[in-house]
Design an enzyme around this catalytic site. Structure first.
Site, PDB file in Angstrom:
ATOM      1  N   TYR A  88      -2.711  -1.534  -9.730  1.00 47.17           N
ATOM      2  CA  TYR A  88      -2.882  -1.473  -8.411  1.00 47.17           C
ATOM      3  C   TYR A  88      -1.692  -1.049  -7.718  1.00 47.17           C
ATOM      4  O   TYR A  88      -0.609  -1.513  -8.379  1.00 47.17           O
ATOM      5  CB  TYR A  88      -3.615  -2.611  -7.761  1.00 47.17           C
ATOM      6  CG  TYR A  88      -3.723  -2.404  -6.357  1.00 47.17           C
ATOM      7  CD1 TYR A  88      -4.592  -1.677  -5.711  1.00 47.17           C
ATOM      8  CD2 TYR A  88      -3.099  -3.249  -5.382  1.00 47.17           C
ATOM      9  CE1 TYR A  88      -4.706  -1.692  -4.310  1.00 47.17           C
ATOM     10  CE2 TYR A  88      -3.246  -3.472  -3.742  1.00 47.17           C
ATOM     11  CZ  TYR A  88      -4.335  -2.651  -3.521  1.00 47.17           C
ATOM     12  OH  TYR A  88      -4.184  -2.636  -2.128  1.00 47.17           O
ATOM     13  N   ASP A 135       4.498  -4.570   6.693  1.00 46.27           N
ATOM     14  CA  ASP A 135       3.217  -3.849   6.357  1.00 46.27           C
ATOM     15  C   ASP A 135       2.489  -3.686   7.953  1.00 46.27           C
ATOM     16  O   ASP A 135       1.389  -4.339   7.912  1.00 46.27           O
ATOM     17  CB  ASP A 135       2.385  -4.717   5.401  1.00 46.27           C
ATOM     18  CG  ASP A 135       1.072  -4.035   4.936  1.00 46.27           C
ATOM     19  OD1 ASP A 135       1.078  -2.492   5.357  1.00 46.27           O
ATOM     20  OD2 ASP A 135      -0.054  -4.696   4.637  1.00 46.27           O
ATOM     21  N   ASP A 147      -3.291   1.796  -2.389  1.00 43.80           N
ATOM     22  CA  ASP A 147      -3.646   1.453  -1.208  1.00 43.80           C
ATOM     23  C   ASP A 147      -3.275   2.710  -0.038  1.00 43.80           C
ATOM     24  O   ASP A 147      -2.222   3.095  -0.023  1.00 43.80           O
ATOM     25  CB  ASP A 147      -2.867   0.239  -0.771  1.00 43.80           C
ATOM     26  CG  ASP A 147      -3.199  -0.217   0.645  1.00 43.80           C
ATOM     27  OD1 ASP A 147      -3.922   0.482   1.666  1.00 43.80           O
ATOM     28  OD2 ASP A 147      -2.692  -1.326   1.261  1.00 43.80           O
ATOM     29  N   ASP A 166      -3.971   2.670   3.319  1.00 41.37           N
ATOM     30  CA  ASP A 166      -4.169   2.268   4.592  1.00 41.37           C
ATOM     31  C   ASP A 166      -5.347   2.924   5.431  1.00 41.37           C
ATOM     32  O   ASP A 166      -6.260   2.983   4.860  1.00 41.37           O
ATOM     33  CB  ASP A 166      -2.946   2.809   5.265  1.00 41.37           C
ATOM     34  CG  ASP A 166      -1.759   1.869   4.936  1.00 41.37           C
ATOM     35  OD1 ASP A 166      -1.855   0.762   4.141  1.00 41.37           O
ATOM     36  OD2 ASP A 166      -0.493   2.164   5.254  1.00 41.37           O
ATOM     37  N   HIS A 192      -8.286   3.084  -1.633  1.00 39.64           N
ATOM     38  CA  HIS A 192      -9.056   2.617  -0.513  1.00 39.64           C
ATOM     39  C   HIS A 192      -8.547   3.037   0.788  1.00 39.64           C
ATOM     40  O   HIS A 192      -7.328   3.022   1.092  1.00 39.64           O
ATOM     41  CB  HIS A 192      -9.393   1.078  -0.697  1.00 39.64           C
ATOM     42  CG  HIS A 192      -7.872   0.231  -0.741  1.00 39.64           C
ATOM     43  ND1 HIS A 192      -7.287  -0.050   0.541  1.00 39.64           N
ATOM     44  CD2 HIS A 192      -7.185  -0.394  -1.573  1.00 39.64           C
ATOM     45  CE1 HIS A 192      -6.337  -0.817   0.332  1.00 39.64           C
ATOM     46  NE2 HIS A 192      -6.461  -1.067  -0.963  1.00 39.64           N
ATOM     47  N   GLU A 238      -9.178   1.959   5.035  1.00 43.76           N
ATOM     48  CA  GLU A 238      -9.571   0.952   5.860  1.00 43.76           C
ATOM     49  C   GLU A 238     -10.097   1.158   7.102  1.00 43.76           C
ATOM     50  O   GLU A 238      -9.781   2.183   7.735  1.00 43.76           O
ATOM     51  CB  GLU A 238      -8.547  -0.358   5.602  1.00 43.76           C
ATOM     52  CG  GLU A 238      -7.407   0.282   6.350  1.00 43.76           C
ATOM     53  CD  GLU A 238      -6.103  -0.821   6.019  1.00 43.76           C
ATOM     54  OE1 GLU A 238      -5.496  -1.369   6.945  1.00 43.76           O
ATOM     55  OE2 GLU A 238      -5.650  -0.848   4.963  1.00 43.76           O
ATOM     56  N   CYS A 267      -1.222  -6.119   8.049  1.00 49.42           N
ATOM     57  CA  CYS A 267      -1.551  -6.731   6.738  1.00 49.42           C
ATOM     58  C   CYS A 267      -2.952  -7.294   7.050  1.00 49.42           C
ATOM     59  O   CYS A 267      -3.066  -7.863   7.889  1.00 49.42           O
ATOM     60  CB  CYS A 267      -0.511  -7.692   6.383  1.00 49.42           C
ATOM     61  SG  CYS A 267      -0.857  -8.739   5.087  1.00 49.42           S
ATOM     62  N   ARG A 297     -12.541  -0.024   2.543  1.00 48.73           N
ATOM     63  CA  ARG A 297     -12.094  -1.469   2.823  1.00 48.73           C
ATOM     64  C   ARG A 297     -12.496  -1.959   4.340  1.00 48.73           C
ATOM     65  O   ARG A 297     -12.151  -0.798   5.219  1.00 48.73           O
ATOM     66  CB  ARG A 297     -10.606  -1.643   2.616  1.00 48.73           C
ATOM     67  CG  ARG A 297     -10.162  -3.081   3.196  1.00 48.73           C
ATOM     68  CD  ARG A 297      -8.774  -3.149   3.190  1.00 48.73           C
ATOM     69  NE  ARG A 297      -8.001  -3.663   4.121  1.00 48.73           N
ATOM     70  CZ  ARG A 297      -6.618  -4.151   4.165  1.00 48.73           C
ATOM     71  NH1 ARG A 297      -5.945  -3.872   3.132  1.00 48.73           N
ATOM     72  NH2 ARG A 297      -6.148  -4.679   5.219  1.00 48.73           N
ATOM     73  N   GLU A 319     -12.166  -7.424   3.182  1.00 50.53           N
ATOM     74  CA  GLU A 319     -10.835  -8.240   3.050  1.00 50.53           C
ATOM     75  C   GLU A 319     -10.956  -9.603   3.789  1.00 50.53           C
ATOM     76  O   GLU A 319     -11.782  -9.792   4.700  1.00 50.53           O
ATOM     77  CB  GLU A 319      -9.755  -7.435   4.137  1.00 50.53           C
ATOM     78  CG  GLU A 319      -8.239  -8.005   4.133  1.00 50.53           C
ATOM     79  CD  GLU A 319      -7.526  -8.116   2.601  1.00 50.53           C
ATOM     80  OE1 GLU A 319      -8.009  -8.888   1.994  1.00 50.53           O
ATOM     81  OE2 GLU A 319      -6.547  -7.299   2.631  1.00 50.53           O
ATOM     82  N   ASN A 372     -10.029  -9.238  -3.451  1.00 42.45           N
ATOM     83  CA  ASN A 372      -8.497  -9.251  -3.370  1.00 42.45           C
ATOM     84  C   ASN A 372      -8.168 -10.658  -3.492  1.00 42.45           C
ATOM     85  O   ASN A 372      -8.321 -11.539  -2.521  1.00 42.45           O
ATOM     86  CB  ASN A 372      -7.975  -8.800  -1.672  1.00 42.45           C
ATOM     87  CG  ASN A 372      -6.475  -8.805  -1.599  1.00 42.45           C
ATOM     88  OD1 ASN A 372      -5.872  -9.043  -2.755  1.00 42.45           O
ATOM     89  ND2 ASN A 372      -6.290  -8.528  -0.322  1.00 42.45           N
TER      90      ASN A 372
END
Length: 304
Positions: free
Chosen positions: A51, A65, A92, A94, A119, A121, A129, A164, A194, A216
């Site tokens: 990952y 983040d 990731d 975002d 992924h 989101e 974050c 996500r 998440e 996660n």
């Protein structure tokens, strides 16, 4: 030279392995790699995938983040990591780095980088974050447009697009479940919810959603740290450990630097260090030596 300068497994085959793993009934474990060398270690130990965390990449650049990294930075690090491992790499992405058209471009760039999946989101852009408070999510319809744009740009049907949702901590689990169903209907291959808290919440989500699910297990966040075997028994298909290796490395680096500062020598730290011979083993130095002894003309010695 097969598997030496770069992984011997083609990107399409890594994507196929990822999809096969998601349907295998065995949970796919994806520790985070903060650099290519860690990815090689993850493969050697026997995990199913690697990952690449946006939070880790931000931290590696000395940034929080909060959506400051760019597609170029993320895809560049992803390519560096994917090229050295035969394992599938999930990255990731975002919010897709902008509007739906940007999410579409993101998928094409990540495909070209040899990534197995990403992924996206449903946070408002720029994101925060996932385990911090103060997040905001876009309307479900906007995230569906983001996903559809990404899916429409996919050239390799094996590339895994994971949706996500950060809605559980904002709108509640029931709302997050409804979002997950809408994202699956839009074509998402995998759902990542998440900041669920307890095994019971993971069970509730699994019972309500038929699409493959990703958990996660990040430290010091909102989720209880649930063993992979328990997540597998609940019915989860994949689990990520996004920041674990960075946290382990930074803790050790800080302790060591403080000792060097106070003692003026690293001599008391040698037992805590990776030995040079182990590093050379991981890098396969001797295979390079066999390939071209004029360039790599040495043998590993016991005293190195």
């Amino acid at each position: 030279m097969t598997g030496l300068l770069a992984a011997s497994t083609a990107a399409a085959d890594k994507r196929s392995a990822f999809r096969t793993g998601l349907g295998s009934g065995k949970i796919q474990r994806f520790p985070g790699a903060f650099n290519p060398l860690v990815a090689k270690l993850i493969q050697e130990i026997g995990f199913e995938g690697v990952y690449v965390s946006g939070a880790v990449l931000s931290a590696d650049l000395g940034l929080p983040d909060i959506g400051l990294t760019t597609l170029t930075e993320v895809s560049g690090r992803g390519h560096q990591i994917a090229r050295v491992t035969d394992l599938p790499v999930l990255i990731d992405a975002d919010t897709g780095f902008g509007e739906p058209m940007s999410a579409a471009r993101t998928v094409t760039v990540l495909e070209d980088a040899g990534i197995a999946g990403c992924h996206l989101e449903d946070q408002v852009n720029p994101k925060r974050c996932g385990h911090l408070d103060g997040k905001a999510v876009v309307p479900t319809e906007e995230m569906v447009r983001r996903l559809r744009a990404a899916i429409s740009a996919r050239r390799d049907p094996g590339f895994v697009i994971c949706a996500r949702t950060d809605a559980a901590g904002i709108e509640g689990i029931d709302a997050a479940i409804e979002r997950a169903k809408a994202y699956a209907d839009a074509g998402a291959d995998l759902i990542f919810t998440e900041a669920l808290h307890t095994p019971a919440e993971f069970e509730k989500f699994r019972a309500a959603v038929s699409t493959p699910l990703l958990a996660n297990m990040t430290e010091f966040g909102k989720s209880e740290l649930i063993p992979a075997a328990t997540l597998e028994s609940i019915g989860y298909n994949a689990v990520i450990y996004p920041v674990s290796t960075l946290r382990l490395a930074m803790h050790a680096a800080e302790a060591g630097l403080r000792e060097i500062y106070s003692e003026g020598t690293q001599s008391g730290l040698l037992d805590s260090m990776q030995h040079r011979s182990r590093l050379y083993e991981l890098l396969q130095y001797e295979r390079y030596n066999e390939f071209d002894s004029d360039v790599f003309d040495f043998m590993l010695g016991r005293d190195q």
